[in-house]
Motif scaffolding. Structure first.
Motif, short mmCIF file in Angstrom:
data_model
loop_
_atom_site.label_atom_id
_atom_site.label_comp_id
_atom_site.label_asym_id
_atom_site.label_seq_id
_atom_site.Cartn_x
_atom_site.Cartn_y
_atom_site.Cartn_z
N ALA A 13 0.82 -1.20 0.00
CA ALA A 13 0.00 0.00 0.00
C ALA A 13 0.86 1.25 0.00
N VAL A 14 0.41 2.26 -0.74
CA VAL A 14 1.03 3.57 -0.75
C VAL A 14 -0.01 4.57 -0.25
N ASN A 15 0.35 5.35 0.75
CA ASN A 15 -0.53 6.38 1.27
C ASN A 15 -0.38 7.63 0.42
N LEU A 16 -1.36 7.89 -0.43
CA LEU A 16 -1.29 9.03 -1.35
C LEU A 16 -1.35 10.36 -0.60
N SER A 17 -1.93 10.35 0.59
CA SER A 17 -2.10 11.59 1.36
C SER A 17 -1.13 11.68 2.53
N ALA A 18 -0.03 10.94 2.46
CA ALA A 18 0.93 10.89 3.57
C ALA A 18 1.60 12.24 3.83
N GLU A 19 1.60 13.13 2.85
CA GLU A 19 2.23 14.43 3.04
C GLU A 19 1.53 15.25 4.12
N LEU A 20 0.25 14.96 4.35
CA LEU A 20 -0.49 15.67 5.38
C LEU A 20 -0.21 15.01 6.73
N PRO A 21 0.31 15.76 7.71
CA PRO A 21 0.72 15.16 8.99
C PRO A 21 -0.39 14.33 9.63
N ARG A 22 0.02 13.25 10.31
CA ARG A 22 -0.93 12.31 10.90
C ARG A 22 -0.73 12.14 12.40
N THR A 23 0.49 12.11 12.89
CA THR A 23 0.71 11.90 14.32
C THR A 23 0.36 13.18 15.08
N PRO A 24 0.01 13.05 16.37
CA PRO A 24 -0.33 14.27 17.13
C PRO A 24 0.79 15.30 17.12
N GLU A 25 2.02 14.84 17.30
CA GLU A 25 3.16 15.76 17.34
C GLU A 25 3.35 16.46 16.00
N ALA A 26 3.22 15.70 14.91
CA ALA A 26 3.41 16.29 13.58
C ALA A 26 2.29 17.26 13.24
N VAL A 27 1.07 16.95 13.65
CA VAL A 27 -0.05 17.86 13.41
C VAL A 27 0.17 19.18 14.14
N GLU A 28 0.58 19.10 15.39
CA GLU A 28 0.81 20.31 16.17
C GLU A 28 1.92 21.17 15.57
N ALA A 29 3.01 20.53 15.15
CA ALA A 29 4.13 21.27 14.55
C ALA A 29 3.72 21.91 13.23
N TRP A 30 2.98 21.18 12.42
CA TRP A 30 2.50 21.70 11.12
C TRP A 30 1.60 22.91 11.32
N MET A 31 0.67 22.81 12.27
CA MET A 31 -0.24 23.93 12.52
C MET A 31 0.54 25.15 13.02
N ALA A 32 1.50 24.91 13.88
CA ALA A 32 2.28 26.03 14.41
C ALA A 32 3.06 26.73 13.30
N ASP A 33 3.65 25.96 12.39
CA ASP A 33 4.41 26.54 11.29
C ASP A 33 3.52 27.38 10.38
N LEU A 34 2.33 26.87 10.07
CA LEU A 34 1.43 27.60 9.18
C LEU A 34 0.93 28.89 9.82
N ARG A 35 0.61 28.83 11.09
CA ARG A 35 0.11 30.02 11.77
C ARG A 35 1.22 31.06 11.94
N LYS A 36 2.42 30.58 12.17
CA LYS A 36 3.56 31.49 12.30
C LYS A 36 3.81 32.21 10.99
N ALA A 37 3.71 31.45 9.89
CA ALA A 37 3.95 32.04 8.57
C ALA A 37 2.88 33.07 8.23
#
Length: 516
Positions: A492-516
């Motif tokens: 299996a290949v996760n086509l949407s893997a670029e979008l963060p999935r783990t709690p830590e990765a989601v939090e970091a991604w959101m912080a980066d976007l809001r900071k930008a």
């Protein structure tokens, strides 16, 4: 909005004509003569085949192989009225789009006719010759050019000519005026030398009427014919279970655009929190991306904050977005080819999961990973669900929420854990968000995964505010994680893997976007 009408008077005026009372259209002969003159000639050359053309031809050949000697009628469908004389944006039936390669809002009322030939004498060595019937663009010397709000180029923009679509699709084309003869000629009881018809039903009422009238007039048994039509509908679903190379590329485009839409939503959260209907702010941010990069939404966006996230298909999106709650965003961009993504993430609105939110989120993520681990060629489709639900039940048991033992809950007679996840874990994905829906159960639910299949994995847990079977700290929390999966020969290949999935990765991604 501009209006198009011919004014008439009198109490006997038919209701259907009264919509034309609102304005005046010029009708003098001088106007008509002048309107038909002084237009530049079209000197453009015919295009080469669209990239989809050979793939669509192969799909038609697959259908042809199932129904030799029979005429197949596959309509695109008509426009649908939204309000009075304004229509929804047109979208063809997915079966028609799959066999022609036409996406976007091309050609309402078009019909694909697959006429049987001698074995192997049809298109691409198939058993049929396919013809696309549609209404071509009217010339600028015709009244239709400026008078018809539904088909005139002055109103709706350029439309293709017969040679243009034939060149693009590698598919014979014909004027829609010849459709009735194409459908009904020599139709009838096969035993008496007639031609058997199969119709993709309930797509175009005019086609239904033509076929049914022909069957009645030629003594064909309508109950048997309904079964024949059903088998065609079934076949058009089943040939989509495995995607070709072109389809997979289109799905990847949809996924990429959808991920961009999720970025936009995170950037909109600060404004959403301040708005009385913050969920609409979220919905609007995603919709703008869908129209910018794609054709439209693949389905109505679920932008569910707080307890609304425990409503599986919450599309009202009229609630508040509050700090400390979760936002369940289930959304997909439909590409211009009509292939759609379907992705869900559950986001902490303030950027940080609480301890309980993170615990529930991790359980859902673990269930997703369990389904992902068994997603490979040779696995049964239903095994994805079993793997995910087993992990969820184990967590619910560890939290002390099951009213019975884990073994009893997991038994067919138990299923108490399904209180908190009553939906399925996966569905096929493609031209429809729930693609291949008319395929037989033995090919879908009990089908074996093959290279080229694309489907979702989407476990969840939903603890409603009013659920007294769980501690208060769980209530009002709904979590779903959904990804789009492609089966390859290696797994299996996760086509949407670029979008963060783990709690830590989601939090970091959101912080980066809001900071930008």
């Amino acid at each position: 909005m501009s209006t198009d009408a011919t004014t008439t008077t009198g109490s006997d005026q038919p209701l259907e004509e009264r919509v034309n009372n609102r304005s005046q259209r010029p009708s003098s002969e001088a106007f008509k003569t002048f309107m038909a003159s002084s237009w530049a000639a079209d000197t453009s050359e015919l295009p080469s085949n669209d990239a989809v053309a050979p793939f669509a031809a192969a799909r038609r050949a697959a259908v042809s192989a199932r129904f030799p000697g029979e005429r197949l009628v596959i309509p695109a469908g008509p426009r649908k009225v939204r309000s009075n004389d304004t229509d929804y944006r047109f979208r063809p039936h997915s079966g028609f789009a799959h066999l022609t390669g036409l996406g976007l809002d091309h050609e309402p009322d078009a019909v694909l006719i697959m006429e049987p030939t001698a074995e192997g004498a049809g298109d691409n060595g198939s058993n049929h010759q396919a013809t696309l019937y549609f209404s071509p663009m009217a010339g600028r010397d015709s009244e239709e050019f400026y008078s018809s709000a539904s088909t005139g180029e002055f109103w709706i923009g350029p439309r293709p000519t017969l040679p243009l679509l034939q060149a693009r699709l590698g598919l014979k084309t014909a004027d829609l005026s010849g459709l009735e003869v194409a459908i009904t000629k020599n139709a009838g009881v096969v035993e008496f030398g007639g031609m058997r018809l199969r119709l993709l039903r309930e797509v175009d009422m005019n086609c239904d009427a033509l076929v049914d009238t022909s069957r009645i007039n030629t003594g064909v048994d309508l109950e048997i014919s309904d079964n024949l039509d059903g088998e065609l509908t079934e076949a058009l679903s089943e040939i989509r279970l495995v995607k070709d190379e072109w389809e997979i590329a289109e799905l990847k485009k949809s996924v990429a655009a959808t991920i961009n839409g999720f970025h936009d939503v995170v950037r909109s959260l600060d404004r959403a929190v301040t708005h009385e209907r913050g969920e609409r702010v979220v919905e609007g941010a995603f919709f703008a991306r869908a129209r910018e990069e794609g054709n439209d939404l693949g389905y109505d966006t679920i932008a569910a904050a707080g307890n609304n996230a425990t409503v599986l298909h919450w599309i009202n999106n009229n609630g508040k977005v509050n700090e400390g709650d979760l936002l369940l965003l289930d959304a997909g961009v439909e590409a211009e080819s009509l292939y759609t993504a379907d992705i869900t993430r559950t986001l902490p609105i303030n950027g940080k999961y609480s301890e309980v939110q993170a615990k529930i989120y991790q359980a859902v993520l673990d269930a997703s990973e369990a389904a992902f681990a068994v997603a490979k060629p040779g696995t049964k489709f239903r095994d994805l669900h079993t793997a995910a639900l087993t992990v969820l039940a184990q967590n619910l048991d560890a939290w002390g929420l099951l009213p019975v033992s884990l073994e009893e809950a997991l038994s067919p007679e138990g299923q108490q854990h399904r209180r908190w996840m009553p939906h399925g874990t996966s569905h096929h994905l493609g031209l429809d968000v729930h693609d291949c829906a008319q395929a037989k159960a033995e090919l879908y639910l009990d089908g074996v995964l093959e290279e080229g299949m694309v489907f979702t994995i989407e476990p969840g847990l939903y603890f409603k505010n009013e659920d007294l079977a769980v501690p208060a700290e769980y209530r009002g929390i709904g979590v779903r994680i959904e990804d789009d999966i492609l089966i390859t020969k290696d797994g299996a290949v996760n086509l949407s893997a670029e979008l963060p999935r783990t709690p830590e990765a989601v939090e970091a991604w959101m912080a980066d976007l809001r900071k930008a």
